[in-house]
Design a protein around this motif. Structure first.
Motif, mmCIF file in Angstrom:
data_model
loop_
_atom_site.group_PDB
_atom_site.id
_atom_site.type_symbol
_atom_site.label_atom_id
_atom_site.label_comp_id
_atom_site.label_asym_id
_atom_site.label_seq_id
_atom_site.Cartn_x
_atom_site.Cartn_y
_atom_site.Cartn_z
ATOM 1 N N THR A 178 0.828 -1.207 0.000
ATOM 2 C CA THR A 178 0.000 0.000 0.000
ATOM 3 C C THR A 178 0.863 1.259 0.000
ATOM 4 O O THR A 178 0.524 2.250 -0.669
ATOM 5 N N PHE A 179 1.995 1.207 0.703
ATOM 6 C CA PHE A 179 2.894 2.358 0.705
ATOM 7 C C PHE A 179 3.607 2.505 -0.641
ATOM 8 O O PHE A 179 3.774 3.619 -1.142
ATOM 9 N N ILE A 180 4.035 1.391 -1.227
ATOM 10 C CA ILE A 180 4.667 1.440 -2.545
ATOM 11 C C ILE A 180 3.692 1.984 -3.578
ATOM 12 O O ILE A 180 4.039 2.833 -4.408
ATOM 13 N N SER A 181 2.454 1.512 -3.516
ATOM 14 C CA SER A 181 1.429 1.959 -4.457
ATOM 15 C C SER A 181 1.192 3.456 -4.354
ATOM 16 O O SER A 181 1.133 4.168 -5.373
ATOM 17 N N PHE A 182 1.079 3.939 -3.128
ATOM 18 C CA PHE A 182 0.816 5.362 -2.975
ATOM 19 C C PHE A 182 2.039 6.196 -3.333
ATOM 20 O O PHE A 182 1.918 7.263 -3.934
ATOM 21 N N TRP A 183 3.234 5.697 -2.988
ATOM 22 C CA TRP A 183 4.450 6.416 -3.355
ATOM 23 C C TRP A 183 4.555 6.549 -4.875
ATOM 24 O O TRP A 183 4.887 7.617 -5.388
ATOM 25 N N PHE A 184 4.249 5.477 -5.601
ATOM 26 C CA PHE A 184 4.284 5.534 -7.060
ATOM 27 C C PHE A 184 3.260 6.521 -7.591
ATOM 28 O O PHE A 184 3.500 7.209 -8.587
ATOM 29 N N SER A 185 2.113 6.584 -6.952
ATOM 30 C CA SER A 185 1.087 7.521 -7.396
ATOM 31 C C SER A 185 1.527 8.963 -7.192
ATOM 32 O O SER A 185 1.346 9.817 -8.069
ATOM 33 N N VAL A 186 2.116 9.246 -6.036
ATOM 34 C CA VAL A 186 2.631 10.596 -5.779
ATOM 35 C C VAL A 186 3.765 10.920 -6.745
ATOM 36 O O VAL A 186 3.805 11.997 -7.349
ATOM 37 N N TYR A 187 4.687 9.987 -6.917
ATOM 38 C CA TYR A 187 5.819 10.182 -7.825
ATOM 39 C C TYR A 187 5.350 10.372 -9.269
ATOM 40 O O TYR A 187 5.845 11.244 -9.987
ATOM 41 N N GLY A 188 4.384 9.568 -9.699
ATOM 42 C CA GLY A 188 3.881 9.669 -11.067
ATOM 43 C C GLY A 188 3.200 10.988 -11.356
ATOM 44 O O GLY A 188 3.183 11.458 -12.501
ATOM 45 N N HIS A 189 2.626 11.605 -10.325
ATOM 46 C CA HIS A 189 1.928 12.879 -10.489
ATOM 47 C C HIS A 189 2.753 14.067 -10.004
ATOM 48 O O HIS A 189 2.244 15.180 -9.919
ATOM 49 N N LEU A 190 4.015 13.832 -9.702
ATOM 50 C CA LEU A 190 4.847 14.868 -9.105
ATOM 51 C C LEU A 190 5.024 16.081 -10.018
ATOM 52 O O LEU A 190 5.079 17.220 -9.551
ATOM 53 N N GLY A 191 5.114 15.824 -11.320
ATOM 54 C CA GLY A 191 5.361 16.911 -12.265
ATOM 55 C C GLY A 191 6.838 17.190 -12.464
ATOM 56 O O GLY A 191 7.219 18.041 -13.275
ATOM 57 N N PHE A 192 7.694 16.474 -11.748
ATOM 58 C CA PHE A 192 9.144 16.617 -11.811
ATOM 59 C C PHE A 192 9.761 15.221 -11.885
ATOM 60 O O PHE A 192 9.250 14.289 -11.262
ATOM 61 N N GLU A 193 10.858 15.095 -12.618
ATOM 62 C CA GLU A 193 11.568 13.820 -12.652
ATOM 63 C C GLU A 193 12.703 13.847 -11.641
ATOM 64 O O GLU A 193 13.519 14.782 -11.641
ATOM 65 N N ILE A 194 12.768 12.830 -10.779
ATOM 66 C CA ILE A 194 13.748 12.832 -9.688
ATOM 67 C C ILE A 194 14.613 11.575 -9.673
ATOM 68 O O ILE A 194 15.379 11.373 -8.726
ATOM 69 N N THR A 195 14.517 10.724 -10.696
ATOM 70 C CA THR A 195 15.348 9.522 -10.710
ATOM 71 C C THR A 195 16.825 9.900 -10.804
ATOM 72 O O THR A 195 17.185 10.884 -11.455
ATOM 73 N N PRO A 196 17.716 9.121 -10.190
ATOM 74 C CA PRO A 196 19.157 9.410 -10.265
ATOM 75 C C PRO A 196 19.697 9.185 -11.679
ATOM 76 O O PRO A 196 19.063 8.508 -12.499
ATOM 77 N N LYS A 197 20.858 9.718 -11.951
ATOM 78 C CA LYS A 197 21.436 9.662 -13.300
ATOM 79 C C LYS A 197 21.667 8.224 -13.761
ATOM 80 O O LYS A 197 21.461 7.898 -14.942
ATOM 81 N N TRP A 198 22.097 7.334 -12.844
ATOM 82 C CA TRP A 198 22.402 5.958 -13.216
ATOM 83 C C TRP A 198 21.175 5.173 -13.662
ATOM 84 O O TRP A 198 21.288 4.150 -14.346
ATOM 85 N N PHE A 199 19.979 5.645 -13.277
ATOM 86 C CA PHE A 199 18.748 4.913 -13.584
ATOM 87 C C PHE A 199 18.574 4.711 -15.086
ATOM 88 O O PHE A 199 18.130 3.653 -15.533
ATOM 89 N N ARG A 200 18.936 5.725 -15.875
ATOM 90 C CA ARG A 200 18.719 5.670 -17.330
ATOM 91 C C ARG A 200 19.483 4.528 -17.985
ATOM 92 O O ARG A 200 18.990 3.907 -18.944
#
Length: 271
Positions: A178-200
């Motif tokens: 439930t926490f992962i699900s909500f975190w993904f929802s907040v992250y998906g709607h954040l409007g900003f990309e915050i993944t680290p450089k290595w992620f790509r």
């Protein structure tokens, strides 16, 4: 006895969902949109910003959705339905390795359900009657995480109880999901990309959704229907063809144009 009375209170599911929404969405909004807005400016996915009226609309619908989630949670936990689920409370009932495996399986089932449910409510009639409220957030903020029509809120909520009838799951796993699900929802709607450089350059980029991924869905109104993973969008050819190019554009702004960004930002402040 007092702890048991609180645990079995019908208000627990409602309060927990509401508190989680206000804390997670509120902290994300405070950090990215208020306290460190200059630092995160180069992470912005869409150039324009949402307005106060958009935030208020998203909060209103999200609070109503927490009520729906709470009612469904109460109905499952405190009715006889819970007795037929495969929830197990004793850790020794299954080997420890089953905890992460069952958690991953729940995420896969949830993602599969979400993809097809989400794609279905994008059909013209259902979109107009149900999903349009969520897509009023063309440029979403963290407050849009739960901004649903009440029917969509029901559709969003029922998959976890359904999954609990399919595979054995420990309460810790349910809480984590439930926490992962909500975190993904907040992250998906954040409007900003915050993944680290290595992620790509990692394999995770090939399988996981990002904030850019879901933001494109809100901007274009179609494609990128998945919740956690890119699997179904790629299999069904519904992934936005500009996704990788758009993600790379944001990453270039973040990590390869820092000097020009600072100069441009300084000139804006000087004006």
């Amino acid at each position: 006895m007092e702890t048991q009375a609180f645990y079995f209170s019908p208000y627990v599911p409602l309060i927990s969902n509401l508190v989680r929404y206000l804390i997670f969405a509120g902290l994300a909004f405070l950090i990215v949109y208020k306290l460190f807005s200059n630092e995160f400016y180069k992470n912005k996915i869409q150039s324009r910003f949402a307005q106060k009226k958009d935030f208020l609309r998203e909060i209103k619908h999200s609070i109503l959705s927490t009520l729906v989630f709470g009612i469904i949670g109460f109905g499952f936990i405190y009715s006889s339905l819970g007795e037929y689920s495969q929830i197990y409370a004793t850790m020794s009932d299954f080997p420890l390795w089953w905890l992460p495996v069952s958690g991953f399986l729940v995420l896969v089932i949830q993602d599969t359900y979400f993809y097809w449910m989400h794609k279905t409510i994008h059909s013209p009639k259902l979109f107009k009657r149900i999903h349009r409220i969520h897509h009023q957030s063309i440029n979403p903020s963290p407050w849009a995480a739960y901004s649903f029509h009440f029917v969509e809120a029901i559709l969003e909520a029922v998959i976890i109880p359904i999954t609990l009838f399919i595979i054995p799951v420990h309460p810790f796993v349910i809480l984590a999901v439930t926490f992962i699900s909500f975190w993904f929802s907040v992250y998906g709607h954040l409007g900003f990309e915050i993944t680290p450089k290595w992620f790509r350059s990692s394999f995770l980029f090939e399988i996981m959704n990002t904030s850019v991924y879901h933001n494109l869905h809100h901007a274009k109104f179609k494609g990128n229907y998945g919740l956690y993973f890119r699997f179904w969008d790629r299999i069904m050819n519904t992934e936005n063809p500009d996704y990788v190019k758009e993600f790379d554009r944001i990453q270039e702004n973040r990590f390869e144009k820092n000097v020009s960004y600072i100069l441009n930002l300084d000139s804006i402040h000087q004006k």
